[in-house]
Design an enzyme around this catalytic site. Structure first.
Site, PDB file in Angstrom:
ATOM      1  N   HIS A 134      -0.172  11.371  -1.952  1.00 21.92           N
ATOM      2  CA  HIS A 134      -0.349   9.917  -2.012  1.00 21.92           C
ATOM      3  C   HIS A 134      -1.725   9.457  -1.530  1.00 21.92           C
ATOM      4  O   HIS A 134      -1.922   8.273  -1.260  1.00 21.92           O
ATOM      5  CB  HIS A 134       0.738   9.210  -1.197  1.00 21.92           C
ATOM      6  CG  HIS A 134       2.118   9.432  -1.729  1.00 21.92           C
ATOM      7  ND1 HIS A 134       2.488   9.080  -3.002  1.00 21.92           N
ATOM      8  CD2 HIS A 134       3.211   9.991  -1.167  1.00 21.92           C
ATOM      9  CE1 HIS A 134       3.758   9.408  -3.197  1.00 21.92           C
ATOM     10  NE2 HIS A 134       4.216   9.968  -2.097  1.00 21.92           N
ATOM     11  N   ILE A 150      -5.216   5.040  -0.460  1.00 22.83           N
ATOM     12  CA  ILE A 150      -3.887   5.469  -0.030  1.00 22.83           C
ATOM     13  C   ILE A 150      -2.828   4.696  -0.797  1.00 22.83           C
ATOM     14  O   ILE A 150      -2.844   3.465  -0.815  1.00 22.83           O
ATOM     15  CB  ILE A 150      -3.712   5.199   1.490  1.00 22.83           C
ATOM     16  CG1 ILE A 150      -4.840   5.853   2.286  1.00 22.83           C
ATOM     17  CG2 ILE A 150      -2.340   5.684   1.960  1.00 22.83           C
ATOM     18  CD1 ILE A 150      -4.948   5.356   3.728  1.00 22.83           C
ATOM     19  N   CYS A 151      -1.912   5.410  -1.402  1.00 25.83           N
ATOM     20  CA  CYS A 151      -0.799   4.778  -2.108  1.00 25.83           C
ATOM     21  C   CYS A 151       0.364   4.667  -1.117  1.00 25.83           C
ATOM     22  O   CYS A 151       1.144   5.592  -0.959  1.00 25.83           O
ATOM     23  CB  CYS A 151      -0.410   5.627  -3.327  1.00 25.83           C
ATOM     24  SG  CYS A 151       0.926   4.901  -4.291  1.00 25.83           S
ATOM     25  N   LEU A 152       0.415   3.541  -0.423  1.00 24.75           N
ATOM     26  CA  LEU A 152       1.442   3.287   0.585  1.00 24.75           C
ATOM     27  C   LEU A 152       1.800   1.806   0.508  1.00 24.75           C
ATOM     28  O   LEU A 152       0.940   0.948   0.714  1.00 24.75           O
ATOM     29  CB  LEU A 152       0.912   3.658   1.972  1.00 24.75           C
ATOM     30  CG  LEU A 152       1.854   3.490   3.158  1.00 24.75           C
ATOM     31  CD1 LEU A 152       3.077   4.411   3.024  1.00 24.75           C
ATOM     32  CD2 LEU A 152       1.131   3.773   4.468  1.00 24.75           C
TER      33      LEU A 152
END
Length: 163
Positions: free
Chosen positions: A93, A100-102
């Site tokens: 992620h 950041i894929c959050l």
């Protein structure tokens, strides 16, 4: 906000509410920093550089990374921009450009969240990873982010709650 490397003079100044909130968070951080994190002291309240230490017993144990946290004019009503500085950890992620894929950094942001809670979420994400690898679409995504595109300009798909 322009690019992650934008100088402080090109960003909008923090509102009074944002300044007060960040000063309170900074004081709390100095008294009780989240385990595994160290804030690098600078004179810029609008950009924090935070050192992240991988948790013991995880794929990232004994590794250190840096997060750059840029606060928008209307923080905490608007989420900060959080990226890993180069080199970003290898993670499903985390893109090689540090994005950041959050979900809490975008769609699921709440003004009740703090820099400490963001850090704990990022460490948890790192700690739960079962493989050190880039997201499948890393090369295409990074290519599309040239010219300093912010991760906040991305339309993220949060379809994976495990790593």
């Amino acid at each position: 906000m322009t690019s992650p490397s934008a100088s402080a003079s090109t960003r909008k100044a923090l509102s009074k509410i944002a300044c007060n909130r960040l000063q309170k968070e900074l004081l709390e951080w100095q008294v009780n920093p989240p385990a595994g994190f160290k804030q690098k002291v600078t004179d810029n309240l609008q950009r924090w550089i935070i050192e992240v230490n991988g948790a013991a017993g995880t794929l990232y144990a004994n590794e250190t990374y840096q997060l750059q946290v840029d606060f928008p004019e209307h923080y905490p009503m608007e989420a900060p921009q959080v990226i890993f500085l180069h080199p970003a950890p290898l993670h499903p992620h985390i893109y090689s450009n540090g994005h950041i894929c959050l979900d809490i950094l975008y769609d699921s942001w709440s003004p009740a969240m703090t820099v400490s809670s963001i850090c704990i979420s990022i460490l948890s994400m790192l700690s739960s990873s079962s493989a050190k690898k880039r997201p499948e679409d890393n090369d295409r995504y990074v290519r599309n982010c040239r010219n300093g595109r912010s991760p906040k300009e991305t339309r993220w798909w949060f379809h994976d709650d495990k790593v």
